[in-house]
Design a protein around this motif. Sequence first.
Motif, PDB file in Angstrom:
ATOM      1  N   GLY A 360      20.344  81.450  74.547  1.00  0.00           N
ATOM      2  CA  GLY A 360      20.363  80.106  75.094  1.00  0.00           C
ATOM      3  C   GLY A 360      19.416  79.147  74.408  1.00  0.00           C
ATOM      4  N   ASP A 361      18.695  79.610  73.402  1.00  0.00           N
ATOM      5  CA  ASP A 361      17.721  78.771  72.699  1.00  0.00           C
ATOM      6  C   ASP A 361      18.359  78.182  71.440  1.00  0.00           C
ATOM      7  OD1 ASP A 361      15.346  77.560  71.930  1.00  0.00           O
ATOM      8  OD2 ASP A 361      14.125  79.324  72.378  1.00  0.00           O
ATOM      9  N   ARG A 362      17.516  77.672  70.574  1.00  0.00           N
ATOM     10  CA  ARG A 362      17.996  77.104  69.315  1.00  0.00           C
ATOM     11  C   ARG A 362      18.665  78.190  68.468  1.00  0.00           C
ATOM     12  NH1 ARG A 362      13.808  74.771  71.426  1.00  0.00           N
ATOM     13  NH2 ARG A 362      13.435  72.523  71.198  1.00  0.00           N
ATOM     14  N   VAL A 363      19.612  77.768  67.601  1.00  0.00           N
ATOM     15  CA  VAL A 363      20.346  78.737  66.799  1.00  0.00           C
ATOM     16  C   VAL A 363      19.608  78.994  65.487  1.00  0.00           C
ATOM     17  CG1 VAL A 363      21.799  76.963  65.688  1.00  0.00           C
ATOM     18  CG2 VAL A 363      22.607  79.327  65.826  1.00  0.00           C
ATOM     19  N   GLN A 364      19.601  80.240  65.067  1.00  0.00           N
ATOM     20  CA  GLN A 364      19.083  80.637  63.765  1.00  0.00           C
ATOM     21  C   GLN A 364      20.199  81.347  62.992  1.00  0.00           C
ATOM     22  OE1 GLN A 364      15.568  83.050  64.002  1.00  0.00           O
ATOM     23  NE2 GLN A 364      14.335  81.472  65.026  1.00  0.00           N
ATOM     24  N   VAL A 365      20.280  81.050  61.692  1.00  0.00           N
ATOM     25  CA  VAL A 365      21.283  81.676  60.821  1.00  0.00           C
ATOM     26  C   VAL A 365      20.587  82.169  59.563  1.00  0.00           C
ATOM     27  CG1 VAL A 365      23.371  81.315  59.444  1.00  0.00           C
ATOM     28  CG2 VAL A 365      23.160  80.250  61.706  1.00  0.00           C
ATOM     29  N   GLY A 366      20.670  83.487  59.326  1.00  0.00           N
ATOM     30  CA  GLY A 366      20.104  84.032  58.094  1.00  0.00           C
ATOM     31  C   GLY A 366      20.882  83.573  56.879  1.00  0.00           C
ATOM     32  N   CYS A 367      22.206  83.574  56.991  1.00  0.00           N
ATOM     33  CA  CYS A 367      23.051  83.035  55.922  1.00  0.00           C
ATOM     34  C   CYS A 367      24.457  82.838  56.465  1.00  0.00           C
ATOM     35  CB  CYS A 367      23.079  83.965  54.708  1.00  0.00           C
ATOM     36  SG  CYS A 367      23.872  83.229  53.250  1.00  0.00           S
ATOM     37  N   PHE A 368      25.053  81.717  56.120  1.00  0.00           N
ATOM     38  CA  PHE A 368      26.452  81.431  56.419  1.00  0.00           C
ATOM     39  C   PHE A 368      27.215  81.575  55.109  1.00  0.00           C
ATOM     40  CE2 PHE A 368      29.647  77.807  57.365  1.00  0.00           C
ATOM     41  CZ  PHE A 368      30.587  78.726  57.828  1.00  0.00           C
ATOM     42  N   TYR A 369      28.140  82.539  55.067  1.00  0.00           N
ATOM     43  CA  TYR A 369      28.870  82.859  53.844  1.00  0.00           C
ATOM     44  C   TYR A 369      30.299  82.325  53.898  1.00  0.00           C
ATOM     45  CZ  TYR A 369      25.307  86.458  52.831  1.00  0.00           C
ATOM     46  OH  TYR A 369      24.139  87.134  52.577  1.00  0.00           O
ATOM     47  N   GLY A 370      30.798  81.928  52.730  1.00  0.00           N
ATOM     48  CA  GLY A 370      32.217  81.660  52.545  1.00  0.00           C
ATOM     49  C   GLY A 370      32.746  82.572  51.456  1.00  0.00           C
ATOM     50  N   TYR A 371      33.884  83.229  51.705  1.00  0.00           N
ATOM     51  CA  TYR A 371      34.461  84.170  50.758  1.00  0.00           C
ATOM     52  C   TYR A 371      35.868  83.727  50.360  1.00  0.00           C
ATOM     53  CZ  TYR A 371      30.852  87.245  52.767  1.00  0.00           C
ATOM     54  OH  TYR A 371      29.672  87.776  53.212  1.00  0.00           O
ATOM     55  N   MET A 372      36.247  84.091  49.153  1.00  0.00           N
ATOM     56  CA  MET A 372      37.584  83.769  48.652  1.00  0.00           C
ATOM     57  C   MET A 372      38.365  85.045  48.369  1.00  0.00           C
ATOM     58  SD  MET A 372      36.860  80.721  45.877  1.00  0.00           S
ATOM     59  CE  MET A 372      38.608  80.446  45.583  1.00  0.00           C
ATOM     60  N   GLU A 373      39.672  85.016  48.651  1.00  0.00           N
ATOM     61  CA  GLU A 373      40.539  86.058  48.140  1.00  0.00           C
ATOM     62  C   GLU A 373      40.662  85.897  46.630  1.00  0.00           C
ATOM     63  OE1 GLU A 373      44.233  85.625  50.285  1.00  0.00           O
ATOM     64  OE2 GLU A 373      43.832  87.492  51.367  1.00  0.00           O
ATOM     65  N   THR A 374      40.967  86.977  45.951  1.00  0.00           N
ATOM     66  CA  THR A 374      41.187  86.926  44.511  1.00  0.00           C
ATOM     67  C   THR A 374      42.686  86.902  44.250  1.00  0.00           C
ATOM     68  OG1 THR A 374      39.158  88.154  44.112  1.00  0.00           O
ATOM     69  CG2 THR A 374      40.760  88.076  42.317  1.00  0.00           C
ATOM     70  N   LYS A 375      43.167  85.803  43.711  1.00  0.00           N
ATOM     71  CA  LYS A 375      44.570  85.689  43.344  1.00  0.00           C
ATOM     72  C   LYS A 375      44.682  85.845  41.833  1.00  0.00           C
ATOM     73  CE  LYS A 375      46.077  82.906  47.269  1.00  0.00           C
ATOM     74  NZ  LYS A 375      46.763  81.688  47.735  1.00  0.00           N
ATOM     75  N   VAL A 376      45.342  86.895  41.409  1.00  0.00           N
ATOM     76  CA  VAL A 376      45.531  87.173  39.988  1.00  0.00           C
ATOM     77  C   VAL A 376      46.892  86.639  39.573  1.00  0.00           C
ATOM     78  CG1 VAL A 376      45.583  88.942  38.205  1.00  0.00           C
ATOM     79  CG2 VAL A 376      44.114  89.242  40.210  1.00  0.00           C
ATOM     80  N   LEU A 377      46.907  85.782  38.571  1.00  0.00           N
ATOM     81  CA  LEU A 377      48.147  85.132  38.136  1.00  0.00           C
ATOM     82  C   LEU A 377      48.711  85.817  36.904  1.00  0.00           C
ATOM     83  CD1 LEU A 377      47.123  81.377  38.549  1.00  0.00           C
ATOM     84  CD2 LEU A 377      48.340  82.854  40.166  1.00  0.00           C
ATOM     85  N   LEU A 378      49.997  86.122  36.964  1.00  0.00           N
ATOM     86  CA  LEU A 378      50.738  86.680  35.836  1.00  0.00           C
ATOM     87  C   LEU A 378      51.971  85.803  35.620  1.00  0.00           C
ATOM     88  CD1 LEU A 378      50.641  90.448  36.884  1.00  0.00           C
ATOM     89  CD2 LEU A 378      49.085  89.284  35.316  1.00  0.00           C
TER      90      LEU A 378
END
Length: 669
Positions: A360-378
């Motif tokens: 219920g207190d202030r929020v703490q975040v060690g790290c907020f990550y964004g990830y991508m799928e790997t699209k391999v083009l042929l």
Amino acid sequence: MDLCHDTDSLPLLCGGSGANVFPVRIGYSALLESGYSSTGAVATDCTIAFGFKPTAASTVPLNDTDGHYLLTIQKQGGTVKVWKQGVQLADYTGAVGATHAEFVANVLVAYCGNSKGYYSRLAIVQCVKSFLDFWELSPDVTGLWRPRNLAGLPLHTLLDFGDAANLGLDVSGNGNDWVLNGLQSDDTPTDNATTREWAEPAILKSSAVADVVLRQGMAGVQQFVGGTPSASSTWPGGSPYGTGYTVEGGFDSANAYLTHADIWMSNEVGGGTLTYDFGEGNTKELSSFGILSSNINETGYSYSPKDFVIEGSLDNKTWTPIVTKTGESFTASNQLKTYPANSPAAYRSYRLRTTATLNGDRVQVGCFYGYMETKVLLPDMEGGPDFVNIKNRDGVSDWILTDSVRGIWRALSTNSDAARVWRYGVTAFNPDGYTLGDDVNVNTGNDKFVDLCLKAGPEQGMAIVPYTGGGVAGQQIAHNLGKAPTFMLVKRTSNVSDWAVYHSALGATKALKLNKTDAVVTSAHYWHDTEPTATHFTVGDWFVGSGSEYIAYLFTDSDIFKAFSYIGNGSVDGPFVNLGGKLLSVPFRKNTSIAANWYGNDTIRSQFNSLNQALYPNESSGEATSASYGINVTSQGFKIPTSAAVTNGSGNLVIGLAILESTKYSNAF
């Protein structure tokens, strides 16, 4: 005759200009370490262009003994300019010499330390020409220089080293032969990496049927980089939470949760918003997200988000929910939880909006990550691949083989007898390639991977055939190749079993195990002593378990696939395997006579002879380098350059499957 249909193939050395572009593949070089000579004086103006690979290291500018330099020497009056590929070096100020041969040798001593080495396609014109008249940049691979077609140039001399008995023959027709004391070699810029300066991740194309892809893993790699972080508020410091919290700390994956500066803490009781903006005109499509709990103290995790929404925006005004979570429960500090995007789309900005925390207190975040799928083009493989076999080159990990017939996630490993495994490996077969998930075996962040991608079909010479065991030995399974298979891999997928390998040189009374080092065995358990036909193949009692599911990968000789075999002679002058075309890959090769590993080589990971980089299809170990399993690639096949017993034991039968770039245009080489 048009020989340029294969211009997307790599490595492909082409030349020419305008509409008349023809492949120029350098088939031979000459190893010259005993000197050479020519006749005739050096003209006032002349240009000499040739490939050169030094055989001795030195401290002069061009000292790479692992690859060829594409050199151009331009003499205009008393000024001599020198180019390495497209880079102009310092002017040459030494003696020219009485002949062209002396001139070349003098320049090489100045820039390479000596004139001993491998020479390829040496051209001389008695006028001033640009290096661009002899070499050009590839449109396919950044930094790759390749020979141009010399048609139209007023050639004085052209040495192609194609006649082993007369290496100094001037094939221009002008009779300006050289005297060369050396050996013909197949070590040329065609198979060399010095002129190639590419960085992974890379997609390397070979043909519309088979591709070998080199890439860098992306799973777990923070994508919130290169933009601007912001927050609705940040704790300004002081009791009771301490000082030094930063908004940048909320995205710092390198130093996450080490100090206050590596953590973001809001100044809003019960929540706060953490935002990352890639900037106007920039978007990223993120497939999943991660939240790392704080570790300020033993109970730091209690400040983690409990109720939150992850949102995306194109204009920082309208926000679209991507992940919605209520009642999340972090139970430890430094705990990472990941969340797949419900509807991935490209956004300029992403934000983590917390509406309630655990305590219920202030929020703490060690790290907020964004990830991508790997699209391999042929893009040249119409409809995308049907077969993808993936290996981490850097570390110990299973092979991950997926096919479009059985479908995504149903992975097999050539190094294991395990049944199919439900893995987040290949997550989609796409019309123009495939998509990879976060499985560490296929996409570990920053590790190097190689993917073998194949297109199945009778025209290509490959069939993917699932079947269900009928419980009776001698079961016949139909296929659509229209020719008898010459190489087959069969595996029970619903339960534990070894991989069975059929090769036409062994016949239907014998078999190998792909996941084992075992020598060949004679047994009816595998193929019921029955040769495959143009319409069916037959399996023995070990591969007909009632109700069990099986998969068979069948190959027959075609323009792309070749089942090969040779008898070892125990010599460094080993057998030559004639494939009728330029090799792309040997994914499977084994000495059948002894207990030994399977070996896999290709011309993408190893781009100069000998191809000494290998992977073991029967093992989880990473890439290894040794002359014991090297091969020397030529325009029509490959030669064994080692006496090692594992690949060239005297009298031993070695079998394998080869994949070619193309055979249709092999007369251009």
